[in-house]
Each structure stands twice: as structure tokens, then as C-alpha cells.
Scaffold this active site. Structure first.
Site, PDB file in Angstrom:
ATOM      1  N   GLU A  93      15.542  -0.449  37.740  1.00 55.38           N
ATOM      2  CA  GLU A  93      16.875  -0.467  37.142  1.00 55.38           C
ATOM      3  C   GLU A  93      17.285  -1.869  36.713  1.00 55.38           C
ATOM      4  O   GLU A  93      16.924  -2.864  37.348  1.00 55.38           O
ATOM      5  CB  GLU A  93      17.890   0.085  38.145  1.00 55.38           C
ATOM      6  CG  GLU A  93      17.649   1.565  38.404  1.00 55.38           C
ATOM      7  CD  GLU A  93      18.608   2.168  39.418  1.00 55.38           C
ATOM      8  OE1 GLU A  93      18.897   3.357  39.285  1.00 55.38           O
ATOM      9  OE2 GLU A  93      19.062   1.464  40.330  1.00 55.38           O
ATOM     10  N   CYS A 107      21.143  -8.252  35.129  1.00 55.78           N
ATOM     11  CA  CYS A 107      20.463  -8.255  36.425  1.00 55.78           C
ATOM     12  C   CYS A 107      19.159  -7.473  36.240  1.00 55.78           C
ATOM     13  O   CYS A 107      19.178  -6.299  35.860  1.00 55.78           O
ATOM     14  CB  CYS A 107      21.374  -7.602  37.462  1.00 55.78           C
ATOM     15  SG  CYS A 107      20.632  -7.519  39.090  1.00 55.78           S
ATOM     16  N   CYS A 114      10.557  -1.864  46.462  1.00 54.96           N
ATOM     17  CA  CYS A 114      10.355  -3.168  47.103  1.00 54.96           C
ATOM     18  C   CYS A 114       9.649  -2.957  48.435  1.00 54.96           C
ATOM     19  O   CYS A 114       9.986  -2.031  49.170  1.00 54.96           O
ATOM     20  CB  CYS A 114      11.701  -3.855  47.325  1.00 54.96           C
ATOM     21  SG  CYS A 114      11.530  -5.494  48.069  1.00 54.96           S
ATOM     22  N   CYS A 118      14.468  -4.492  53.580  1.00 60.26           N
ATOM     23  CA  CYS A 118      15.653  -5.079  54.218  1.00 60.26           C
ATOM     24  C   CYS A 118      16.584  -3.929  54.605  1.00 60.26           C
ATOM     25  O   CYS A 118      16.740  -2.964  53.851  1.00 60.26           O
ATOM     26  CB  CYS A 118      16.352  -6.049  53.269  1.00 60.26           C
ATOM     27  SG  CYS A 118      15.275  -7.403  52.776  1.00 60.26           S
ATOM     28  N   CYS A 121      19.579  -2.459  52.318  1.00 60.41           N
ATOM     29  CA  CYS A 121      19.345  -2.402  50.876  1.00 60.41           C
ATOM     30  C   CYS A 121      18.780  -1.046  50.444  1.00 60.41           C
ATOM     31  O   CYS A 121      17.804  -0.559  51.029  1.00 60.41           O
ATOM     32  CB  CYS A 121      18.376  -3.523  50.507  1.00 60.41           C
ATOM     33  SG  CYS A 121      17.828  -3.463  48.803  1.00 60.41           S
ATOM     34  N   GLY A 165      13.385  -5.190  43.835  1.00 64.49           N
ATOM     35  CA  GLY A 165      12.170  -5.937  44.143  1.00 64.49           C
ATOM     36  C   GLY A 165      12.409  -7.387  44.502  1.00 64.49           C
ATOM     37  O   GLY A 165      13.487  -7.939  44.289  1.00 64.49           O
ATOM     38  N   GLU A 166      11.387  -7.984  45.074  1.00 61.58           N
ATOM     39  CA  GLU A 166      11.408  -9.405  45.429  1.00 61.58           C
ATOM     40  C   GLU A 166      10.647 -10.153  44.327  1.00 61.58           C
ATOM     41  O   GLU A 166       9.417 -10.055  44.235  1.00 61.58           O
ATOM     42  CB  GLU A 166      10.746  -9.589  46.804  1.00 61.58           C
ATOM     43  CG  GLU A 166      10.354 -11.012  47.154  1.00 61.58           C
ATOM     44  CD  GLU A 166      11.463 -12.044  46.976  1.00 61.58           C
ATOM     45  OE1 GLU A 166      12.502 -11.910  47.621  1.00 61.58           O
ATOM     46  OE2 GLU A 166      11.274 -12.994  46.178  1.00 61.58           O
ATOM     47  N   SER A 197      16.509 -14.913  42.381  1.00 61.67           N
ATOM     48  CA  SER A 197      17.072 -14.656  43.707  1.00 61.67           C
ATOM     49  C   SER A 197      15.982 -14.093  44.616  1.00 61.67           C
ATOM     50  O   SER A 197      15.317 -13.121  44.274  1.00 61.67           O
ATOM     51  CB  SER A 197      18.215 -13.647  43.567  1.00 61.67           C
ATOM     52  OG  SER A 197      18.702 -13.304  44.833  1.00 61.67           O
ATOM     53  N   SER A 220      18.745 -15.261  49.597  1.00 63.85           N
ATOM     54  CA  SER A 220      19.561 -14.322  50.379  1.00 63.85           C
ATOM     55  C   SER A 220      19.347 -14.619  51.854  1.00 63.85           C
ATOM     56  O   SER A 220      18.290 -14.303  52.403  1.00 63.85           O
ATOM     57  CB  SER A 220      19.119 -12.885  50.082  1.00 63.85           C
ATOM     58  OG  SER A 220      19.281 -12.619  48.715  1.00 63.85           O
ATOM     59  N   LEU A 221      20.334 -15.219  52.481  1.00 64.45           N
ATOM     60  CA  LEU A 221      20.176 -15.616  53.889  1.00 64.45           C
ATOM     61  C   LEU A 221      20.735 -14.526  54.811  1.00 64.45           C
ATOM     62  O   LEU A 221      20.038 -14.006  55.661  1.00 64.45           O
ATOM     63  CB  LEU A 221      20.878 -16.954  54.127  1.00 64.45           C
ATOM     64  CG  LEU A 221      20.320 -17.781  55.272  1.00 64.45           C
ATOM     65  CD1 LEU A 221      18.894 -18.217  55.002  1.00 64.45           C
ATOM     66  CD2 LEU A 221      21.196 -19.003  55.525  1.00 64.45           C
ATOM     67  N   HIS A 222      22.002 -14.227  54.665  1.00 62.82           N
ATOM     68  CA  HIS A 222      22.678 -13.110  55.349  1.00 62.82           C
ATOM     69  C   HIS A 222      22.736 -13.211  56.874  1.00 62.82           C
ATOM     70  O   HIS A 222      23.251 -12.296  57.533  1.00 62.82           O
ATOM     71  CB  HIS A 222      22.071 -11.752  54.960  1.00 62.82           C
ATOM     72  CG  HIS A 222      21.958 -11.529  53.485  1.00 62.82           C
ATOM     73  ND1 HIS A 222      22.860 -12.037  52.574  1.00 62.82           N
ATOM     74  CD2 HIS A 222      21.028 -10.861  52.743  1.00 62.82           C
ATOM     75  CE1 HIS A 222      22.496 -11.687  51.347  1.00 62.82           C
ATOM     76  NE2 HIS A 222      21.393 -10.988  51.419  1.00 62.82           N
ATOM     77  N   ASN A 296      28.245  -3.670  49.798  1.00 60.97           N
ATOM     78  CA  ASN A 296      28.475  -2.436  49.056  1.00 60.97           C
ATOM     79  C   ASN A 296      27.837  -1.287  49.821  1.00 60.97           C
ATOM     80  O   ASN A 296      26.656  -1.360  50.151  1.00 60.97           O
ATOM     81  CB  ASN A 296      27.842  -2.542  47.664  1.00 60.97           C
ATOM     82  CG  ASN A 296      28.432  -3.704  46.898  1.00 60.97           C
ATOM     83  OD1 ASN A 296      29.632  -3.780  46.698  1.00 60.97           O
ATOM     84  ND2 ASN A 296      27.588  -4.652  46.516  1.00 60.97           N
ATOM     85  N   CYS A 339      25.342  -5.028  44.065  1.00 59.57           N
ATOM     86  CA  CYS A 339      24.281  -5.703  44.800  1.00 59.57           C
ATOM     87  C   CYS A 339      23.796  -4.866  45.989  1.00 59.57           C
ATOM     88  O   CYS A 339      24.601  -4.405  46.790  1.00 59.57           O
ATOM     89  CB  CYS A 339      24.840  -7.035  45.287  1.00 59.57           C
ATOM     90  SG  CYS A 339      23.635  -8.043  46.084  1.00 59.57           S
TER      91      CYS A 339
HETATM   92  S1  SF4 Z   1      17.209  -7.006  49.504  1.00 59.36           S
HETATM   93 FE1  SF4 Z   1      15.749  -7.608  47.925  1.00 59.36          FE
HETATM   94  S2  SF4 Z   1      13.908  -8.130  49.095  1.00 59.36           S
HETATM   95 FE2  SF4 Z   1      15.186  -6.936  50.486  1.00 59.36          FE
HETATM   96  S3  SF4 Z   1      14.489  -4.800  50.235  1.00 59.36           S
HETATM   97 FE3  SF4 Z   1      16.196  -5.129  48.817  1.00 59.36          FE
HETATM   98  S4  SF4 Z   1      15.214  -5.681  46.885  1.00 59.36           S
HETATM   99 FE4  SF4 Z   1      13.698  -5.988  48.516  1.00 59.36          FE
END
Ligand code: SF4
Length: 348
Positions: A93, A107, A114, A118, A121, A165-166, A197, A220-222, A296, A339
């Protein structure tokens, strides 16, 4: 049967040989190149300055791996989410975000799904399908740029590799796509308007800094300690906070620009004043500004959005620490384009 090659993956040398063999002048290659990457064609039929004979010769030897739009949703806030389907049926997407000041941001996804899973996500829950090819990454940018021009009468202002994805796990395709996006011959996009990112793939962060020091980096630290971070971002076991801080410093030394630390506020997990103080410290140590993000909602995750009181207290601590920060409010939440929500309504 003669092998048929994806034209966008064909090497320059093989194309020179092809034009030679069929008795065409070398300048045809330059024209073909412009049609493919500057005009974004999807078939040889669209090349108006090639003869039918040449188009037929091309079709016998080469094909286009076409990217299609399988769905297109428009949010109440004017964000648009496009589900792209690639030639093998895999999907990813892209989102066009209309900023409050009229600028537009695309974006872009770099993987179908991915592998990093995480815990907050939707993309992670979608599973991992494959890396996108560089031309599939390019197709998303081209489509969203055209959409921006048509609807908002302006080119994309920014491109963020922050979709599914990363990006740094698909480094080579990412860089090949960026090469085309920033080339003055093709899209001519300014590298300083591009943000990559990542959850913090440290070796690739350093490679990216060496590749182009104008590109912006967001991590992305979080979470501010490794135990908490590993709970929500499993790859933290390998790429932990200390290594990430080192990589951010490496990037800053090359770029001279502040990095961005992305921080989603989760209720009762990372939203205390103490965590705000630790976050400010990490940002200070890594030459970074902070982007605070509202969580979100994603189905089947235990996380909730931080409550207003905790959110405001967190922000007050950051102000006290005099650290540079921004707050990102949700866009496209009603169409699951915000996000962390990408892929939450795709059926595999
Ligand atoms: S936050 Fe980013 S790296 Fe983590 S699962 Fe989602 S898309 Fe993958």
C-alpha cells in the site's frame, strides 16, 4: 521458445546490443529510457515516436511487469490509500497525505508485508511476502506524484519510505529506486525531501549515510530501554538502543542534519514523565529531534492510545528539556491508512 526479459530489469549493455542487432541508432536507447522512467509507461504501445516495427521487435524480446491499482480509498481528511498489486499478485500500500499547508507527502512501501512483526503494527500481522523490486517502489512514487499533480496541482513535496515493510531490509532495491527518483533525467526529486524510516537496522543506516547524506533518517524507537523495546520490536534483540544511538551519530556526522526519533505513545507502556525524560536524553545523545505519534488502533493488539492527561504531561517534560519535537496527529485513520495501520484490511 525465446526468453523474454523484464524491460525494466534489462541491463544497458543488453539493450545496446539489442538496438544494434535490429539496426536501430543508439539514441533510441535514450528515448526508451525516458519513456520508461520519466514518463512511466506501462507498455511499448505508448511510445509515440517509435515505429510499429520497433515496438513489435521490443515486445518479442521484452515485457513490462505491470503494477495495478487494486483499490483506492479516500479519507475524510483527503488522505488517499492505494493498494498496489504487482504482476505476481502480491500487494503493498501507498498513501498520499495532504498536509494542512497544502503540501503533499507520499508514504511508500518497500516490502509486501514485513518480517519484523512489531507487536503494534498491522503490517507485521499481515506476514512477510517478499521484497519489492526497485521498479515496484518506483511505480508507487510515480503514481502518487501523478495523483498529486492531478488533484492538488503540485508535485509531491515529500516522500517517506514508511509504508509496508522495513526499507533497510530491502536496501539494494530501495537505493536503485531512489537513484531514479532523484535523477534529474527522470523524476528529479530532491534527496533532502526524502525520508527513510527504519526500526534501526544499524549496518544499513551507516551504508545509507555513505550513499547520500542529503536523505533524512527517521528511527522508530517507541521505548527507552531494551527490555521494553524488545517486547514490542523483536528485532531490538539484534539492533538494540545503544547500537542505534551509535548509528544515529554516524548518520549525523555525515549529514549535519538532526535525525528524527519516532515515538508512538502507548497508554501505560511508554507514556510516563520518566519515559519522556529518558527519551529527551536519548534524543540529545543522538543529535535527533523527536516526533511524537498518536497510536492508531490496530485490531488484535493489546495497545491503546495514550490518554490526554498522560499525553499532555509527556509533552510538558519534552518542553522542559528544551528538546526539538513535533507531534504527528493521525491522518487517514478512517481508511486504515494511518501510521502502523497499513495492511489491516487486506485479505491475503
Ligand atoms: S513497524 Fe515497520 S518494521 Fe515493524 S512490523 Fe510494521 S512495517 Fe515492519
Amino acid at each position: 521458445m525465446q526468453d523474454i526479459t523484464n524491460i525494466r530489469e534489462a541491463s544497458k549493455e543488453s539493450l545496446i546490443e539489442f538496438f544494434n542487432e535490429i539496426g536501430e541508432k543508439p539514441f533510441r536507447l535514450k528515448q526508451l529510457d525516458e519513456w520508461i522512467w520519466a514518463k512511466g509507461i506501462n507498455s511499448f504501445e505508448e511510445i509515440s515516436n517509435f515505429s510499429d516495427k520497433l515496438k513489435n521487435a521490443l515486445s518479442e524480446k521484452y515485457y513490462f511487469n505491470k503494477t495495478k491499482v487494486s483499490s483506492h480509498l479516500i479519507s475524510k481528511d483527503s488522505s488517499e490509500k492505494i493498494c498496489f498489486m504487482f504482476s505476481d499478485g502480491k500487494v503493498a500500500e501507498g498513501v498520499l497525505i495532504l498536509n494542512d499547508d497544502g503540501r503533499t507527502t507520499a508514504c511508500i512501501s518497500t516490502q509486501s508485508g514485513c518480517p519484523l512483526n512489531c507487536k503494534f503494527c498491522a503490517t507485521g500481522k499481515f506476514g512477510y511476502h517478499r521484497n519489492l523490486f526497485f521498479e515496484e517502489i518506483f511505480d508507487q512514487v510515480f503514481f502518487l506524484n501523478k495523483l498529486s499533480l492531478t488533484k492538488h496541482k503540485r508535485k509531491l513535496s515529500n516522500i517517506v519510505f514508511m509504508g509496508m515493510g522495513e526499507p533497510l531490509l530491502n536496501y539494494d532495491n530501495l537505493i536503485r529506486a531512489i537513484d531514479i527518483i532523484i535523477s534529474p533525467k527522470y523524476l528529479g526529486f530532491c534527496a533532502s525531501r526524502i525520508t527513510v524510516s527504519t526500526v534501526g537496522i544499524v549496518d544499513k543506516i551507516k551504508l545509507l549515510a555513505d550513499y547520500n547524506n542529503k536523505i533524512n533518517l527517521a528511527v522508530s524507537l517507541h521505548a527507552t530501554d531494551n527490555i521494553s523495546r524488545s517486547r514490542i520490536i523483536p528485532v531490538n534483540e539484534k539492533h538494540n538502543i545503544e547500537k542505534i544511538i551509535g548509528a544515529l551519530n554516524y548518520f549525523y556526522n555525515k549529514s549535519g542534519n538532526l535525525n528524527t526519533i519516532e515515538y508512538i505513545l502507548f497508554k501505560d507502556f511508554n507514556d510516563s514523565p520518566q519515559k519522556a525524560s529518558e527519551l529527551a536524553e536519548l534524543a540529545f545523545k543522538s543529535h535527533s529531534k523527536i516526533n511524537i505519534i498518536q497510536f492508531n488502533p490496530v485490531e488484535n493488539t493489546p495497545f491503546q492510545r495514550s490518554e490526554n492527561k498522560a499525553f499532555n504531561m509527556f509533552i510538558e517534560v519534552l518542553k522542559d528539556k528544551q528538546i526539538v519535537f513535533t507531534i504527528r496527529y493521525s491522518k487517514g485513520e478512517d481508511i486504515n491508512a494511518a501510521c502502523g495501520q497499513l495492511a489491516s484490511k487486506i485479505t491475503k
